[in-house]
Scaffold this active site. Structure first.
Site: not given
Length: 351
Positions: A65, A89, A98, A176, A181, A183, A280, A288
């Site tokens: 704004e 805000c 704002c 595996a 892993s 790819w 990741e 968890a």
């Protein structure tokens, strides 16, 4: 349902929605990470013509704004209409409220899409009305909620928006039997992961993943170079890591947590102004977060392959009977080369 007609202006129906869509286009120019939301603003005259446009460029910079008002001569905004993607805000942070800036500028009407859920920043609409300004909220609010998605979750819950990603075979294996892993998925899927990493404030893994895979935890482009936006590495666990670990060469300083208090960990990240987390980690860490109902979005990359064995993507998540299963709603399903990406979110009843 809110009638999309701005009282006292020439803006009605489609014109209001069109102005708001333009405001969202402006908002998208701002950074999608960090403590502050992406916000866009238009200042319109009595005929619905645009006088000025603005957007927020990140923490410490002018809010949308104020950015728009700054492009007008003193007094030029008097009697105008402000169209803004988020309720103005009502608090003093690095910049002033704002709502007060709009009042001081003599704006006559304010139209916004999404209400501000912040404990300290909300109340702008009430302040504007108390000053005699006409206020209308809820314009194309579904688009607004989707656009502000992760920021709204962080503002409402006081913790970052949590995305859990995994790549697996069709039979649900992340690796595996020997632990290898790389790819499972193809190049297109891996490139998509890097793009999504760059759109998040943090990337979170466990010490087990660091010791097993030595990941760089960076976001990289197709040419292998670092993307402009990099997530902050967050490492969870109590095992010591070698000083030669690749993560210590990351352009952002890593953060370390023991992992004993996941809600406390997220609260700490939120307090640092980090509003999104990209997990990741391996099955232990992923399970968890799922068990604690702290996952807001799942990114599941499925490769057309079978591996078998014990290396499942998830372990115990607290489900002992079928009635306790964690049901998800699929948001999208896309092909990435030979692989499939499923984006899903928890159904409200499962939280």
């Amino acid at each position: 349902m809110i009638e999309n007609t701005a009282v006292g202006t020439g803006l009605t129906g489609p014109a209001v929605e069109g102005a708001m869509r333009r405001a969202f286009e402006l908002a998208a120019h701002g950074p999608a990470t960090g403590v502050n939301p992406q916000v866009g603003c238009l200042i319109l005259n009595g005929h619905g013509e645009t006088l000025a446009e603005g957007w927020h460029r990140g923490a410490g910079s002018r809010h949308a704004e104020v950015d728009a008002l700054a492009k007008l001569a003193p007094g030029a905004a008097r009697g105008s209409t402000a169209v803004v993607t988020l309720e103005p805000c009502n608090h003093v942070g690095r910049t002033g409220p704002c709502a007060l800036a709009l009042i001081d500028a003599g704006v006559a009407r304010v139209i916004y899409s999404v209400s501000d859920p912040g404990k300290h920043s909300c109340g702008g609409a009430a302040r504007l009305r108390a000053a005699g300004i006409e206020v209308q909220g809820g314009v194309i609010v579904e688009q607004g909620e989707a656009f502000l998605g992760d920021w709204l979750v962080a503002a409402r819950l006081g913790r970052p928006f949590v995305t859990l990603k995994w790549a697996s075979s069709l039979d649900g294996r992340a690796a595996a039997t020997d632990g290898s892993s790389r790819w499972i998925t193809g190049a297109a899927a891996r490139l998509d992961v890097h793009r999504r990493r760059a759109a998040r404030d943090t990337i979170l893994v466990g010490t087990g993943t660091v010791l097993a895979d030595d990941p760089a935890l960076t976001a990289r482009g197709e040419d292998g170079g670092l993307l402009a936006q990099q997530p902050v590495p967050v490492i969870v666990g109590r095992r010591a890591l070698p000083t030669s670990a690749a993560l210590f060469a990351h352009p952002k300083q890593p953060l370390f947590f023991d992992g004993l208090d996941l809600p406390g960990l997220l609260a700490d990240l939120h307090g640092r102004g980090l509003r999104s987390v990209f997990i990741e980690g391996g099955p232990t860490l992923a399970s968890a977060f799922v068990a604690a109902a702290l996952v807001d979005e799942y990114l599941i990359y499925l490769a057309p392959t079978l591996i078998g064995g014990p290396r499942l993507v998830l372990g115990d998540i607290g489900v002992s009977a079928i009635g306790e299963q964690r049901r998800l709603s699929i948001q999208s399903l896309d092909r990435l080369g030979d692989d499939v990406l499923i984006v899903a979110r928890p159904q409200p009843t499962s939280i």
